[in-house]
Write an enzyme that holds these catalytic residues in place. Structure first.
Site, short mmCIF file in Angstrom:
data_model
loop_
_atom_site.label_atom_id
_atom_site.label_comp_id
_atom_site.label_asym_id
_atom_site.label_seq_id
_atom_site.Cartn_x
_atom_site.Cartn_y
_atom_site.Cartn_z
N HIS A 105 26.61 45.59 31.22
CA HIS A 105 27.23 46.70 30.47
C HIS A 105 28.52 47.21 31.12
CE1 HIS A 105 24.03 46.93 27.61
NE2 HIS A 105 23.11 47.24 28.51
N HIS A 149 19.85 43.98 25.01
CA HIS A 149 21.02 44.81 24.72
C HIS A 149 22.28 43.95 24.74
CE1 HIS A 149 17.99 47.49 26.63
NE2 HIS A 149 18.34 48.28 25.64
ZN LIG Z 1 18.86 45.29 28.47
#
Ligand SMILES: [Zn+2]
Length: 308
Positions: free
Chosen positions: A125, A164
């Site tokens: 991320h 994600h």
């Molecule tokens: Zn994740």
């Protein structure tokens, strides 16, 4: 196959607040399951400290300085709503990068066919200039550029099956056609990016999965989108952002994979690594927050890396 496992005690010292899902017990669960005699053949290596200069392969210097300044002398400092740092977080993040880069060296020198890096904090991320989503630096992105700079290869693929979307990796390679970024992820879900229409310089392949889907939809996304893109790109190295939070037990998402799916997808990527990149595959731990689901999934993944 010779499979290297990189770990380091410092990864347990990146502390998060009580109740935070990204916690040191995740690595303890992985360590316990890999203690089984089935994994006696793993080549276990203590991660070396990373070279800070390599962070600059993926992040600008002023961002790196900002993260360093955010590390507290005691307690836990908040970087955003769910991303925190403790006194040892800098060293943990640097060592995660050191392990990933060393694993890249290993697969190019032939010391190992493939490697699994069990490190935290995770990385996918972290954007060029933003630490977020439990991540400080984008370890996979640094390792991809490290392979290009230190080993002179042209094309690196980063395959991300964390539940994600790896917005950070996509951000860093958005206009860099020398790196293919392929991601399967639940959508809608944090961080909100990862639509099929996000294609960068033609080097980004997003395969979003609807909530409550599972094995069949996941495998179809690989067979119809990710694997053909890999064959077309013919990478010199495959880096895996290996998150195990698409497991059905995981509390942060609603995709219903089992450890068999992680075994299968690992085998599929190994076939592509054999075809295009001399078996070279470096896998980096990202998410996975149910301790049992994480441990069983890592066992399936690493077992497949060892068996071929
Ligand atoms: Zn994740």
């Amino acid at each position: 196959m010779t499979t290297r496992l990189y770990t380091h005690p410092i990864f347990l010292e990146h502390l998060t607040p009580p109740g935070h899902p990204e916690r040191p017990d995740r690595l303890r669960a992985i360590e316990r399951v890999l203690d089984d005699e089935a994994f006696a053949g793993l080549d276990r290596v203590q991660a070396p400290e990373g070279d800070e200069a390599t962070i600059l392969y993926a992040h600008p210097a002023d961002f790196v300085a900002r993260v360093r300044a955010a590390i507290p002398e005691e307690g836990i400092a908040r970087i955003d709503a769910d991303t925190t740092a403790s006194p040892k977080s800098w060293q943990a993040a640097i060592t995660a990068i050191g392990a990933a880069n060393a694993a890249v060296d290993d697969v190019f020198s032939g010391r190992a066919d493939n490697a699994f890096v069990a490190a935290r904090p995770p990385g996918h991320h972290a954007e060029k200039t933003t630490a977020m989503g439990f991540c400080l630096f984008n370890t996979a992105a640094v390792a991809a550029r490290y392979a290009q700079k230190k080993h002179g290869v042209e094309r690196v693929a980063v395959v991300d099956w964390d539940v994600h979307h790896g917005n950070g990796t996509q951000d860093i390679f958005w206009d860099d056609p020398s790196v293919l970024y392929c991601s399967t992820h639940q959508m809608p879900l944090y961080p909100g990016t990862g639509a099929k229409s996000e294609t960068g310089a033609g080097n980004i392949v997003n395969a979003p999965l609807a909530p409550q889907t599972g094995s069949e939809v996941f495998r179809d996304a690989f067979l119809s989108r990710v694997l053909p893109a890999l064959d077309n790109f013919a990478p010199d190295l495959i880096i895996v952002s290996a998150g195990f939070d698409a497991h059905h037990r995981d509390p942060l998402a609603e995709i219903n994979l089992t450890e068999d799916d992680f075994d299968w997808v690992t085998g599929q990527l190994m076939q592509r690594a054999a075809r295009h990149s001399g078996n070279r595959l470096v896998s980096l731990l990202e998410g996975g927050y149910d301790l049992q689901g994480l441990a069983f999934s890592v066992a399936a993944h690493v077992g497949r890396l060892m068996k071929g």
